[in-house]
Design an enzyme around this catalytic site. Structure first.
Site, mmCIF file in Angstrom:
data_model
loop_
_atom_site.group_PDB
_atom_site.id
_atom_site.type_symbol
_atom_site.label_atom_id
_atom_site.label_comp_id
_atom_site.label_asym_id
_atom_site.label_seq_id
_atom_site.Cartn_x
_atom_site.Cartn_y
_atom_site.Cartn_z
ATOM 1 N N ASP A 86 -12.156 -9.526 3.381
ATOM 2 C CA ASP A 86 -13.348 -9.634 2.529
ATOM 3 C C ASP A 86 -13.936 -11.041 2.651
ATOM 4 O O ASP A 86 -15.155 -11.213 2.740
ATOM 5 C CB ASP A 86 -13.024 -9.314 1.058
ATOM 6 C CG ASP A 86 -13.312 -7.855 0.709
ATOM 7 O OD1 ASP A 86 -13.263 -7.009 1.622
ATOM 8 O OD2 ASP A 86 -13.591 -7.566 -0.474
ATOM 9 N N ASP A 124 -6.190 -7.208 3.675
ATOM 10 C CA ASP A 124 -7.270 -6.704 2.823
ATOM 11 C C ASP A 124 -8.052 -7.870 2.239
ATOM 12 O O ASP A 124 -9.290 -7.900 2.275
ATOM 13 C CB ASP A 124 -6.667 -5.854 1.697
ATOM 14 C CG ASP A 124 -7.737 -5.355 0.741
ATOM 15 O OD1 ASP A 124 -8.775 -4.857 1.223
ATOM 16 O OD2 ASP A 124 -7.543 -5.485 -0.484
ATOM 17 N N ASP A 149 -2.639 -18.583 1.936
ATOM 18 C CA ASP A 149 -3.545 -19.408 1.112
ATOM 19 C C ASP A 149 -4.240 -20.453 1.985
ATOM 20 O O ASP A 149 -5.452 -20.677 1.883
ATOM 21 C CB ASP A 149 -2.807 -20.039 -0.082
ATOM 22 C CG ASP A 149 -1.501 -20.725 0.293
ATOM 23 O OD1 ASP A 149 -1.016 -20.538 1.434
ATOM 24 O OD2 ASP A 149 -0.962 -21.454 -0.560
ATOM 25 N N TYR A 164 0.794 -1.228 0.000
ATOM 26 C CA TYR A 164 0.000 0.000 0.000
ATOM 27 C C TYR A 164 0.828 1.280 0.000
ATOM 28 O O TYR A 164 0.285 2.363 -0.177
ATOM 29 C CB TYR A 164 -0.974 -0.015 1.187
ATOM 30 C CG TYR A 164 -2.202 -0.857 0.924
ATOM 31 C CD1 TYR A 164 -2.109 -2.246 0.869
ATOM 32 C CD2 TYR A 164 -3.443 -0.282 0.706
ATOM 33 C CE1 TYR A 164 -3.223 -3.026 0.619
ATOM 34 C CE2 TYR A 164 -4.560 -1.056 0.447
ATOM 35 C CZ TYR A 164 -4.445 -2.420 0.407
ATOM 36 O OH TYR A 164 -5.554 -3.186 0.142
ATOM 37 N N LYS A 169 3.442 -15.619 4.193
ATOM 38 C CA LYS A 169 3.744 -16.537 3.086
ATOM 39 C C LYS A 169 5.244 -16.787 3.103
ATOM 40 O O LYS A 169 5.978 -16.417 2.182
ATOM 41 C CB LYS A 169 3.270 -15.899 1.761
ATOM 42 C CG LYS A 169 3.343 -16.794 0.544
ATOM 43 C CD LYS A 169 2.297 -17.877 0.480
ATOM 44 C CE LYS A 169 2.520 -18.734 -0.759
ATOM 45 N NZ LYS A 169 1.669 -19.946 -0.776
HETATM 46 C C1 IPM Z 1 -10.594 -1.717 2.431
HETATM 47 C C2 IPM Z 1 -10.708 -1.271 1.004
HETATM 48 C C3 IPM Z 1 -9.534 -0.355 0.707
HETATM 49 C C4 IPM Z 1 -8.266 -1.144 0.923
HETATM 50 C C5 IPM Z 1 -9.565 0.250 -0.705
HETATM 51 C C6 IPM Z 1 -10.868 0.995 -0.961
HETATM 52 C C7 IPM Z 1 -8.383 1.132 -0.973
HETATM 53 O O1 IPM Z 1 -10.744 -2.363 0.152
HETATM 54 O O2 IPM Z 1 -10.745 -0.877 3.335
HETATM 55 O O3 IPM Z 1 -10.360 -2.908 2.667
HETATM 56 O O4 IPM Z 1 -7.792 -1.842 0.001
HETATM 57 O O5 IPM Z 1 -7.740 -1.083 2.020
HETATM 58 MN MN MN Z 2 -10.636 -4.253 1.156
#
Ligand code: IPM
Ligand code: MN
Length: 355
Positions: A250, A246, A222, A137, A189
């Site tokens: 999700d 990140d 993974d 990042y 990893k």
């Molecule tokens: C999150 C989002 C952000 C990230 C994006 C929008 C830059 O996906 O907060 O997880 O990758 O951190």
């Molecule tokens: Mn994200």
């Protein structure tokens, strides 16, 4: 009476709708717990960028330093090229305020559907501590021979001993002080990333010596994805770098019932922290009153916990659990059986039941 200053960046799309419900719950819980707060609404986001060309100026960033906390709805406008608001606002605040931990609880609340077969609330209850100011990042790298057949793109994941160590230390403290099982998994990893993951592993093992009461283990990223689906009950606290964090959060949001419920905190333990529902601005649902505000409500819960208002934070969580268990048909937008603002009202009512 305690009083807090809170900057509110409602943002774009459905951000303002869900933030309104979060603030409704904040108003109710502050009365029940006897603290005060002053809100400062800031119009940062895609819409303002399109109107003024400003995403977030240096002065505006510095101005955020004077608040006790920041409450963010969502930023992202379909008319703005991808990356501009993300990098210019969200990442600028995370980096600029040195919010070095992204704390993301993954908890299945009662009554919530998970796509994982036969998994129950007691099986899905862990927290990801994602490093939030380094790794890929940082945006470092270069193109060599751009737009030629010999082009090379280099993207650097920068990991400093200091940055890695403070994140890992936070995770150990969190496991020790906030969790019953006190188990911490390093997710990296090491079999491939011979520099980055190697630093994480060495730092983790060294810090671990000071936390003999915390049980430690390791999972390649993974494999961690696999276990999150197959045996999520194995996890208690996971610490990982920015990019892996990140991605796995999700996945985490999906197994806890979706973006309608997932919240996170961008934390600077010595500075100003920012709390957000992690779902994004969901432009297609804007203005319809169908989006689920519970993630934004859970972000308020995390914000209050960070301010030390633990009783209020716990009340919000209990009220959210009451609503998921007894009221909502689904967490999905448009399928809750209630409108966005009715869900906010249900949480407020549930707060009062508990008192
Ligand atoms: C999150 C989002 C952000 C990230 C994006 C929008 C830059 O996906 O907060 O997880 O990758 O951190
Ligand atoms: Mn994200």
């Amino acid at each position: 009476m305690k009083s807090y200053t809170i900057a509110v960046i409602a943002g774009d799309g459905t951000g303002p709708e869900v933030v309104a419900e979060g603030l409704k719950v904040l108003a109710a819980v502050s009365e029940l717990n006897g603290f005060k707060y002053v809100l400062t609404h800031l119009n940062y986001g895609g819409k303002r960028y399109l109107e003024t060309g400003n995403v977030l100026t240096g002065d505006e960033l510095a101005g955020l330093n004077k608040f006790d906390a920041i409450y963010l709805g969502a930023v992202g406008d379909p008319n703005v090229a991808p990356g501009i608001i993300e990098r210019g606002l969200l990442l600028k605040i995370r980096f600029g305020l040195d919010q070095y931990v992204n704390l993301r609880p993954v908890k299945l609340y009662p009554g919530v559907d998970t796509p994982l077969k036969n998994k129950k609330p007691e099986d899905i209850d862990f927290v990801v501590v994602r490093e939030n100011t380094e790794g890929f990042y940082v945006g470092e790298g270069e193109f060599i021979k751009k737009d030629t057949p010999e082009e090379t793109a280099i993207q650097i994941s920068r990991n400093t001993r200091k940055g890695v160590e403070r994140c890992i230390r936070f995770a150990f403290e969190y496991a020790r002080n906030k969790r019953q099982r006190k188990q911490l998994t390093l997710c990296a990893k090491t079999n491939v990333l011979n520099y980055a993951s190697n630093l994480w592993e060495r730092t983790f093992n060294e810090v671990a010596k000071k936390y003999p009461d915390v049980k430690t283990n390791y999972a390649h990223v993974d494999a961690a994805c696999m276990w999150m689906v197959k045996n999520p009950e194995w996890f208690d606290v996971i610490v990982t770098d920015n990019m892996f964090g990140d991605i796995i959060t999700d996945l985490g949001a999906m197994i806890q019932g979706g973006m309608g419920i997932a919240a996170g905190g961008n934390i600077n333990p010595e500075g100003v922290s920012m709390f957000e529902p992690i779902g994004g601005s969901a432009p297609k649902y804007t203005g319809q009153g169908v989006i689920n505000p519970l993630a934004a409500v859970c972000a308020v819960q995390m914000l209050l916990a960070e301010l030390g208002e633990d009783a209020a934070a716990n009340q919000i969580e209990k009220a959210v659990m009451f609503v998921t268990a007894n009221k909502l048909k689904s967490l999905a937008a448009g399928q809750m059986g209630y409108s966005t603002s009715q869900v906010g009202d249900l949480v407020v009512e549930a707060l009062k039941i508990k008192n």
